[in-house]
Design a protein around this motif. Structure first.
Motif, PDB file in Angstrom:
ATOM      1  N   UNK A  27      50.657  42.540  39.871  1.00  0.00           N
ATOM      2  CA  UNK A  27      49.426  41.895  40.336  1.00  0.00           C
ATOM      3  C   UNK A  27      48.205  42.563  39.713  1.00  0.00           C
ATOM      4  N   UNK A  28      47.043  41.990  39.937  1.00  0.00           N
ATOM      5  CA  UNK A  28      45.838  42.518  39.299  1.00  0.00           C
ATOM      6  C   UNK A  28      45.477  43.913  39.803  1.00  0.00           C
ATOM      7  N   UNK A  29      45.968  44.294  40.995  1.00  0.00           N
ATOM      8  CA  UNK A  29      45.648  45.611  41.543  1.00  0.00           C
ATOM      9  C   UNK A  29      46.798  46.606  41.377  1.00  0.00           C
ATOM     10  N   UNK A  30      47.774  46.283  40.519  1.00  0.00           N
ATOM     11  CA  UNK A  30      48.870  47.225  40.271  1.00  0.00           C
ATOM     12  C   UNK A  30      48.348  48.466  39.568  1.00  0.00           C
ATOM     13  N   UNK A  31      48.859  49.622  39.983  1.00  0.00           N
ATOM     14  CA  UNK A  31      48.451  50.884  39.374  1.00  0.00           C
ATOM     15  C   UNK A  31      49.479  51.320  38.335  1.00  0.00           C
ATOM     16  N   UNK A  44      53.039  47.003  42.705  1.00  0.00           N
ATOM     17  CA  UNK A  44      53.883  46.123  41.910  1.00  0.00           C
ATOM     18  C   UNK A  44      54.910  45.442  42.810  1.00  0.00           C
ATOM     19  N   UNK A  45      55.387  44.278  42.392  1.00  0.00           N
ATOM     20  CA  UNK A  45      56.326  43.521  43.205  1.00  0.00           C
ATOM     21  C   UNK A  45      57.682  43.497  42.515  1.00  0.00           C
ATOM     22  N   UNK A  46      58.664  44.113  43.146  1.00  0.00           N
ATOM     23  CA  UNK A  46      59.990  44.244  42.570  1.00  0.00           C
ATOM     24  C   UNK A  46      60.705  42.893  42.547  1.00  0.00           C
ATOM     25  N   UNK A 104      43.822  35.839  39.118  1.00  0.00           N
ATOM     26  CA  UNK A 104      43.687  37.299  39.221  1.00  0.00           C
ATOM     27  C   UNK A 104      44.167  37.789  40.581  1.00  0.00           C
ATOM     28  N   UNK A 105      45.324  37.298  40.964  1.00  0.00           N
ATOM     29  CA  UNK A 105      45.876  37.570  42.295  1.00  0.00           C
ATOM     30  C   UNK A 105      46.246  39.037  42.467  1.00  0.00           C
ATOM     31  N   UNK A 106      45.920  39.558  43.643  1.00  0.00           N
ATOM     32  CA  UNK A 106      46.329  40.901  44.017  1.00  0.00           C
ATOM     33  C   UNK A 106      47.689  40.856  44.699  1.00  0.00           C
ATOM     34  N   UNK A 107      48.217  42.025  45.001  1.00  0.00           N
ATOM     35  CA  UNK A 107      49.538  42.146  45.624  1.00  0.00           C
ATOM     36  C   UNK A 107      49.666  41.262  46.858  1.00  0.00           C
ATOM     37  N   UNK A 108      48.742  41.419  47.794  1.00  0.00           N
ATOM     38  CA  UNK A 108      48.810  40.661  49.038  1.00  0.00           C
ATOM     39  C   UNK A 108      48.593  39.170  48.819  1.00  0.00           C
ATOM     40  N   UNK A 109      47.793  38.809  47.800  1.00  0.00           N
ATOM     41  CA  UNK A 109      47.555  37.403  47.489  1.00  0.00           C
ATOM     42  C   UNK A 109      48.855  36.705  47.088  1.00  0.00           C
ATOM     43  N   UNK A 110      49.645  37.384  46.252  1.00  0.00           N
ATOM     44  CA  UNK A 110      50.884  36.787  45.773  1.00  0.00           C
ATOM     45  C   UNK A 110      51.886  36.619  46.912  1.00  0.00           C
ATOM     46  N   UNK A 111      52.046  37.657  47.717  1.00  0.00           N
ATOM     47  CA  UNK A 111      52.991  37.561  48.831  1.00  0.00           C
ATOM     48  C   UNK A 111      52.548  36.498  49.832  1.00  0.00           C
ATOM     49  N   UNK A 112      51.253  36.400  50.096  1.00  0.00           N
ATOM     50  CA  UNK A 112      50.753  35.377  51.007  1.00  0.00           C
ATOM     51  C   UNK A 112      50.932  33.990  50.407  1.00  0.00           C
ATOM     52  N   UNK A 113      50.762  33.878  49.093  1.00  0.00           N
ATOM     53  CA  UNK A 113      50.972  32.597  48.432  1.00  0.00           C
ATOM     54  C   UNK A 113      52.408  32.130  48.552  1.00  0.00           C
ATOM     55  N   UNK A 114      53.352  33.061  48.410  1.00  0.00           N
ATOM     56  CA  UNK A 114      54.768  32.723  48.560  1.00  0.00           C
ATOM     57  C   UNK A 114      55.081  32.323  50.002  1.00  0.00           C
ATOM     58  N   UNK A 115      54.445  33.002  50.961  1.00  0.00           N
ATOM     59  CA  UNK A 115      54.625  32.628  52.366  1.00  0.00           C
ATOM     60  C   UNK A 115      54.053  31.238  52.639  1.00  0.00           C
ATOM     61  N   UNK A 116      52.886  30.959  52.084  1.00  0.00           N
ATOM     62  CA  UNK A 116      52.214  29.685  52.325  1.00  0.00           C
ATOM     63  C   UNK A 116      53.009  28.519  51.761  1.00  0.00           C
ATOM     64  N   UNK A 117      53.558  28.681  50.555  1.00  0.00           N
ATOM     65  CA  UNK A 117      54.324  27.591  49.948  1.00  0.00           C
ATOM     66  C   UNK A 117      55.602  27.347  50.747  1.00  0.00           C
ATOM     67  N   UNK A 131      47.146  35.746  36.046  1.00  0.00           N
ATOM     68  CA  UNK A 131      46.410  37.017  36.101  1.00  0.00           C
ATOM     69  C   UNK A 131      45.993  37.442  34.697  1.00  0.00           C
ATOM     70  N   UNK A 132      44.690  37.475  34.474  1.00  0.00           N
ATOM     71  CA  UNK A 132      44.132  37.939  33.193  1.00  0.00           C
ATOM     72  C   UNK A 132      43.562  39.347  33.299  1.00  0.00           C
ATOM     73  N   UNK A 133      42.900  39.629  34.421  1.00  0.00           N
ATOM     74  CA  UNK A 133      42.103  40.848  34.550  1.00  0.00           C
ATOM     75  C   UNK A 133      42.752  41.853  35.496  1.00  0.00           C
ATOM     76  N   UNK A 134      42.985  43.052  34.980  1.00  0.00           N
ATOM     77  CA  UNK A 134      43.631  44.123  35.747  1.00  0.00           C
ATOM     78  C   UNK A 134      42.629  45.226  36.082  1.00  0.00           C
ATOM     79  N   UNK A 135      42.660  45.654  37.321  1.00  0.00           N
ATOM     80  CA  UNK A 135      41.724  46.677  37.792  1.00  0.00           C
ATOM     81  C   UNK A 135      41.976  48.008  37.096  1.00  0.00           C
ATOM     82  N   UNK A 136      43.234  48.390  36.968  1.00  0.00           N
ATOM     83  CA  UNK A 136      43.603  49.618  36.276  1.00  0.00           C
ATOM     84  C   UNK A 136      43.499  49.382  34.767  1.00  0.00           C
TER      85      UNK A 136
END
Length: 249
Positions: free
Chosen positions: A102-106, A114-116, A58-71, A17-22
């Motif tokens: 994630x990139x969409x963390x506020x 954010x992911x704890x 530049x994964x968002x919150x849901x992208x990361x959780x889905x990636x962990x589920x997929x692996x 993740x390089x680019x953050x929305x906030x």
């Protein structure tokens, strides 16, 4: 050392993740380049098939959780799973817990997007692999380590026995501290640059995670960096002090 190739059992999830929305979170320079370079190394020099590697940029919150589920769905009880995270991390000293951002963390509240750490660990424990290695290149990533291991495993001597024992290992770019996104060449982070220099030119066909951790730590500290890479274990009930190995083609 006799090591059979097993491309079908190696899986990787690479998050950069390089680019953050906030705009209150500073953008990074090298996270995406780091995961792109690691993907090339795994495909070219190690036993990883292209279709077994998931890359999230530049994964968002849901992208990361889905990636962990997929692996977790891709892996089985004989698999080796590598997870690499490069992005911002945050530590809440009042709650004594860390977060991936994630990139969409506020930034107004760390709970938003954010992911704890405990959530990350919960997802990691659901991966049904024989070996799981997390490489965490973020600030305060040492919070994910649940138990330390000072023992360094000589890769060649113990490969046959320790590769059979389940392992859940983590190498972090630092402990509860900030880490540098820009290394000595400026193209990779301090952690990634050290990692790549070892994986590209290993001294043996197989290198254990614990030995890799020691070599990374030496390289980082010998170059005068203030951050101190850490090594340990997580998921106590799934770890039997085995070893994740990087095995050259």
């Amino acid at each position: 050392l006799s090591i059979a190739e097993s491309h079908d059992n190696n899986y990787a999830l690479l998050i950069g993740i390089d680019n953050y929305i906030d705009s209150n979170w500073q953008d990074l320079d090298n996270a995406i380049n780091d995961v792109t370079t690691l993907k090339t190394i795994l495909e070219t020099d190690y036993q990883y098939k292209k279709e077994n590697i998931i890359v999230l940029k530049d994964a968002r919150y849901n992208d990361i959780l889905q990636g962990l589920k997929s692996i977790a769905e891709m892996a089985d009880k004989d698999s080796n799973v590598l997870i690499y995270y490069a992005g911002h991390g945050y530590y809440d000293y009042k709650k004594n817990t860390g977060y991936w951002l994630p990139s969409d963390a506020e930034s107004n509240t760390v709970k938003s997007g954010s992911i704890e750490s405990r959530t990350i660990l919960d997802y990691l424990q659901k991966i049904p692999s024989k070996h799981t290695l997390l490489l965490a290149d973020s600030c305060f990533s040492g919070d994910l380590i649940q138990k330390d291991r000072s023992l360094i495993i000589p890769s060649n001597r113990y490969f046959l026995s320790l590769s059979k024992k389940p392992s859940r290992q983590i190498i972090s770019a630092g402990g509860l501290e900030s880490v540098n996104d820009k290394g000595w060449t400026g193209e990779h982070s301090v952690f990634a640059e050290s990692l790549f220099s070892i994986l590209k030119y290993p001294n043996q066909k197989a290198i254990s995670a614990s030995e890799l951790a020691l070599q990374i730590r030496k390289k980082v500290k010998n170059r005068g960096s203030s951050q101190t890479p850490a090594y340990g274990r997580f998921a106590r009930n799934h770890d039997q002090d085995g070893e994740f190995f990087f095995v050259k083609k």
